[in-house]
Each structure stands twice: as structure tokens, then as C-alpha cells.
Design a protein around this motif. Structure first.
Motif, PDB file in Angstrom:
ATOM      1  N   ASP A  91      -1.566   2.941  39.706  1.00 57.87           N
ATOM      2  CA  ASP A  91      -0.943   4.247  39.943  1.00 57.87           C
ATOM      3  C   ASP A  91      -0.850   4.577  41.424  1.00 57.87           C
ATOM      4  O   ASP A  91       0.149   5.131  41.877  1.00 57.87           O
ATOM      5  N   TYR A  92      -1.867   4.218  42.201  1.00 63.87           N
ATOM      6  CA  TYR A  92      -1.842   4.530  43.628  1.00 63.87           C
ATOM      7  C   TYR A  92      -0.701   3.796  44.330  1.00 63.87           C
ATOM      8  O   TYR A  92      -0.079   4.334  45.259  1.00 63.87           O
ATOM      9  N   ALA A  93      -0.396   2.576  43.900  1.00 69.76           N
ATOM     10  CA  ALA A  93       0.704   1.817  44.503  1.00 69.76           C
ATOM     11  C   ALA A  93       2.045   2.492  44.212  1.00 69.76           C
ATOM     12  O   ALA A  93       2.917   2.535  45.091  1.00 69.76           O
ATOM     13  N   TYR A  94       2.215   3.021  43.000  1.00 70.73           N
ATOM     14  CA  TYR A  94       3.444   3.765  42.705  1.00 70.73           C
ATOM     15  C   TYR A  94       3.535   5.010  43.595  1.00 70.73           C
ATOM     16  O   TYR A  94       4.603   5.330  44.120  1.00 70.73           O
ATOM     17  N   PHE A  95       2.433   5.697  43.738  1.00 73.92           N
ATOM     18  CA  PHE A  95       2.392   6.878  44.595  1.00 73.92           C
ATOM     19  C   PHE A  95       2.739   6.492  46.034  1.00 73.92           C
ATOM     20  O   PHE A  95       3.585   7.126  46.679  1.00 73.92           O
ATOM     21  N   GLY A  96       2.098   5.456  46.541  1.00 77.52           N
ATOM     22  CA  GLY A  96       2.365   5.001  47.908  1.00 77.52           C
ATOM     23  C   GLY A  96       3.806   4.571  48.096  1.00 77.52           C
ATOM     24  O   GLY A  96       4.432   4.883  49.122  1.00 77.52           O
ATOM     25  N   LEU A  97       4.347   3.853  47.121  1.00 78.65           N
ATOM     26  CA  LEU A  97       5.747   3.443  47.185  1.00 78.65           C
ATOM     27  C   LEU A  97       6.653   4.659  47.239  1.00 78.65           C
ATOM     28  O   LEU A  97       7.572   4.728  48.063  1.00 78.65           O
ATOM     29  N   GLY A  98       6.397   5.639  46.369  1.00 75.48           N
ATOM     30  CA  GLY A  98       7.206   6.850  46.366  1.00 75.48           C
ATOM     31  C   GLY A  98       7.159   7.579  47.700  1.00 75.48           C
ATOM     32  O   GLY A  98       8.192   7.996  48.230  1.00 75.48           O
ATOM     33  N   LEU A  99       5.961   7.708  48.274  1.00 76.55           N
ATOM     34  CA  LEU A  99       5.839   8.386  49.565  1.00 76.55           C
ATOM     35  C   LEU A  99       6.548   7.612  50.672  1.00 76.55           C
ATOM     36  O   LEU A  99       7.210   8.211  51.536  1.00 76.55           O
ATOM     37  N   ALA A 100       6.402   6.295  50.658  1.00 75.09           N
ATOM     38  CA  ALA A 100       7.046   5.472  51.692  1.00 75.09           C
ATOM     39  C   ALA A 100       8.569   5.587  51.599  1.00 75.09           C
ATOM     40  O   ALA A 100       9.248   5.732  52.627  1.00 75.09           O
ATOM     41  N   LEU A 101       9.094   5.551  50.377  1.00 75.36           N
ATOM     42  CA  LEU A 101      10.543   5.703  50.208  1.00 75.36           C
ATOM     43  C   LEU A 101      10.996   7.091  50.645  1.00 75.36           C
ATOM     44  O   LEU A 101      12.054   7.257  51.270  1.00 75.36           O
ATOM     45  N   TRP A 102      10.207   8.088  50.319  1.00 79.40           N
ATOM     46  CA  TRP A 102      10.493   9.461  50.734  1.00 79.40           C
ATOM     47  C   TRP A 102      10.607   9.518  52.259  1.00 79.40           C
ATOM     48  O   TRP A 102      11.548  10.098  52.810  1.00 79.40           O
ATOM     49  N   ARG A 103       9.666   8.901  52.946  1.00 76.80           N
ATOM     50  CA  ARG A 103       9.659   8.927  54.407  1.00 76.80           C
ATOM     51  C   ARG A 103      10.825   8.150  55.008  1.00 76.80           C
ATOM     52  O   ARG A 103      11.233   8.435  56.128  1.00 76.80           O
ATOM     53  N   THR A 104      11.364   7.174  54.288  1.00 75.15           N
ATOM     54  CA  THR A 104      12.548   6.467  54.792  1.00 75.15           C
ATOM     55  C   THR A 104      13.814   7.275  54.536  1.00 75.15           C
ATOM     56  O   THR A 104      14.885   6.894  54.991  1.00 75.15           O
ATOM     57  N   GLY A 105      13.682   8.367  53.771  1.00 71.95           N
ATOM     58  CA  GLY A 105      14.833   9.203  53.455  1.00 71.95           C
ATOM     59  C   GLY A 105      15.473   8.882  52.113  1.00 71.95           C
ATOM     60  O   GLY A 105      16.466   9.492  51.730  1.00 71.95           O
ATOM     61  N   ASP A 106      14.894   7.947  51.377  1.00 67.89           N
ATOM     62  CA  ASP A 106      15.430   7.543  50.073  1.00 67.89           C
ATOM     63  C   ASP A 106      14.805   8.409  48.976  1.00 67.89           C
ATOM     64  O   ASP A 106      13.902   7.975  48.257  1.00 67.89           O
ATOM     65  N   MET A 107      15.286   9.642  48.860  1.00 70.01           N
ATOM     66  CA  MET A 107      14.730  10.575  47.874  1.00 70.01           C
ATOM     67  C   MET A 107      14.958  10.091  46.449  1.00 70.01           C
ATOM     68  O   MET A 107      14.072  10.208  45.609  1.00 70.01           O
ATOM     69  N   GLY A 109      15.298   7.027  45.404  1.00 69.78           N
ATOM     70  CA  GLY A 109      14.389   5.907  45.169  1.00 69.78           C
ATOM     71  C   GLY A 109      12.944   6.331  45.025  1.00 69.78           C
ATOM     72  O   GLY A 109      12.172   5.713  44.294  1.00 69.78           O
ATOM     73  N   ALA A 110      12.560   7.395  45.725  1.00 68.26           N
ATOM     74  CA  ALA A 110      11.180   7.880  45.688  1.00 68.26           C
ATOM     75  C   ALA A 110      10.839   8.523  44.360  1.00 68.26           C
ATOM     76  O   ALA A 110       9.682   8.493  43.917  1.00 68.26           O
ATOM     77  N   GLN A 111      11.827   9.096  43.702  1.00 72.87           N
ATOM     78  CA  GLN A 111      11.573   9.868  42.485  1.00 72.87           C
ATOM     79  C   GLN A 111      10.949   9.027  41.364  1.00 72.87           C
ATOM     80  O   GLN A 111       9.966   9.450  40.737  1.00 72.87           O
ATOM     81  N   GLU A 112      11.478   7.853  41.094  1.00 71.03           N
ATOM     82  CA  GLU A 112      10.967   7.055  39.970  1.00 71.03           C
ATOM     83  C   GLU A 112       9.513   6.621  40.148  1.00 71.03           C
ATOM     84  O   GLU A 112       8.699   6.836  39.240  1.00 71.03           O
ATOM     85  N   PRO A 113       9.136   6.004  41.289  1.00 66.55           N
ATOM     86  CA  PRO A 113       7.718   5.614  41.394  1.00 66.55           C
ATOM     87  C   PRO A 113       6.764   6.804  41.372  1.00 66.55           C
ATOM     88  O   PRO A 113       5.660   6.708  40.821  1.00 66.55           O
ATOM     89  N   LEU A 114       7.200   7.940  41.935  1.00 71.59           N
ATOM     90  CA  LEU A 114       6.343   9.124  41.876  1.00 71.59           C
ATOM     91  C   LEU A 114       6.211   9.624  40.437  1.00 71.59           C
ATOM     92  O   LEU A 114       5.117  10.019  40.019  1.00 71.59           O
ATOM     93  N   ALA A 115       7.305   9.582  39.681  1.00 74.75           N
ATOM     94  CA  ALA A 115       7.245   9.997  38.275  1.00 74.75           C
ATOM     95  C   ALA A 115       6.323   9.075  37.474  1.00 74.75           C
ATOM     96  O   ALA A 115       5.570   9.536  36.606  1.00 74.75           O
ATOM     97  N   ILE A 116       6.357   7.792  37.775  1.00 70.86           N
ATOM     98  CA  ILE A 116       5.469   6.846  37.085  1.00 70.86           C
ATOM     99  C   ILE A 116       4.015   7.149  37.439  1.00 70.86           C
ATOM    100  O   ILE A 116       3.137   7.164  36.559  1.00 70.86           O
ATOM    101  N   ALA A 117       3.749   7.401  38.727  1.00 71.18           N
ATOM    102  CA  ALA A 117       2.380   7.727  39.145  1.00 71.18           C
ATOM    103  C   ALA A 117       1.882   8.980  38.428  1.00 71.18           C
ATOM    104  O   ALA A 117       0.742   9.015  37.946  1.00 71.18           O
ATOM    105  N   VAL A 118       2.742   9.991  38.312  1.00 72.69           N
ATOM    106  CA  VAL A 118       2.363  11.228  37.621  1.00 72.69           C
ATOM    107  C   VAL A 118       2.130  10.965  36.138  1.00 72.69           C
ATOM    108  O   VAL A 118       1.170  11.484  35.555  1.00 72.69           O
ATOM    109  N   ALA A 119       2.981  10.153  35.536  1.00 74.59           N
ATOM    110  CA  ALA A 119       2.806   9.831  34.112  1.00 74.59           C
ATOM    111  C   ALA A 119       1.480   9.099  33.881  1.00 74.59           C
ATOM    112  O   ALA A 119       0.807   9.321  32.868  1.00 74.59           O
TER     113      ALA A 119
END
Length: 143
Positions: A91-107, A109-119
Motif C-alpha cells: 500500500d505504501y508503494a501505491y501511495f508513494g507512486l500517487g504522490l510522485a505522479l501528483w508532483r510531476t503534474g500527472d493528476m 495518473g496519480a488518482q488510481e494508485p492513490l485510490a488503490i492505497a486508500v482501498a
């Protein structure tokens, strides 16, 4: 030659250019550098450790965190993806991936890994908060 903050043991070997010590020592020094607020130096050392032990999840996670904290967001996303590819239950890797994509501006792309981490971990407020922020930004952009 310039030595690392920890003295000669942080400096590269003159023969090979590799850090002195074994992979575990590189990992420990990388973690210490990360904790001390030197993420770029930690990332450099941890990259060498990952090259030597590419299957080590803990070294790769430390590298991803160091890359993220040193604003190497695309590299951090790649490192988090590798963790997920090796173990899709991280789960932490999904969270980290989502945050990293968010920081690159890929909102998007960030949504799916963050949703998986939350699930996977709905009790982690920072996961939920990050997902809400990304979704709010996406909604605002559609208006």
C-alpha cells in the motif's frame, strides 16, 4: 578528494568508485543521510545499493523515498512502480507512486494508485487526504 560527512567510510573507494563497505552498510548510511535531511546524497548511495541488490524491497523503498524527497519525482515514481510490480500488496508503494505522479503534474495518473492505497488502508488519513486533493483538483480542472 572530498570525503562524506561521516568521514572516510562515506567516500568512494579510489579503485572502483564504489562506496566503501557492503550493501548493508550502504543501506544504513543511506537511511542515515535520509534521516539527517540529505536526500540527494542518500539517493546516490542507495542507487548503488539497488544496483547490487535489485530484489531488495527495503533498499528500493528507501531509494524511492530519497528520490521523492530530493524532488526526483519521475525517478521516485519508477522506483515505486518496481516495488508494486514485485509485490502488488504494498500500500505504501501505491501511495508513494500517487504522490510522485501528483508532483510531476500527472493528476489523472496519480488518482488510481492513490485510490488503490486508500482501498487497501482506508484507516490511513494521509492516503485519504491525498486522494481527496487529487480528485478535487481534477474536478476543478473540468469546470
Amino acid at each position: 578528494m572530498v570525503q562524506g560527512r561521516g568521514g572516510p567510510s562515506d567516500s568512494p573507494s579510489p579503485e572502483t568508485g564504489a562506496p566503501v563497505g557492503d550493501v548493508y552498510e550502504w543501506f544504513q548510511r543511506g537511511m542515515k543521510l535520509l534521516a539527517e535531511g540529505s536526500p540527494a546524497a542518500a539517493a546516490a548511495l542507495l542507487e548503488r545499493a539497488v544496483e547490487a541488490e535489485p530484489e531488495s524491497r527495503s533498499i528500493r523503498e528507501a531509494l524511492a523515498r530519497a528520490q521523492f524527497n530530493s524532488r526526483q519525482y519521475a525517478d521516485a515514481a519508477d522506483s515505486f512502480r518496481r516495488i508494486i510490480d514485485a509485490n502488488p500488496t504494498e500500500d505504501y508503494a501505491y501511495f508513494g507512486l500517487g504522490l510522485a505522479l501528483w508532483r510531476t503534474g500527472d493528476m489523472k495518473g496519480a488518482q488510481e494508485p492513490l485510490a488503490i492505497a486508500v482501498a487497501m488502508r482506508p484507516d490511513h488519513r494521509h492516503y485519504v487526504s491525498a486522494l481527496r486533493s487529487v480528485r478535487a483538483t481534477l474536478r476543478a480542472r473540468r469546470m
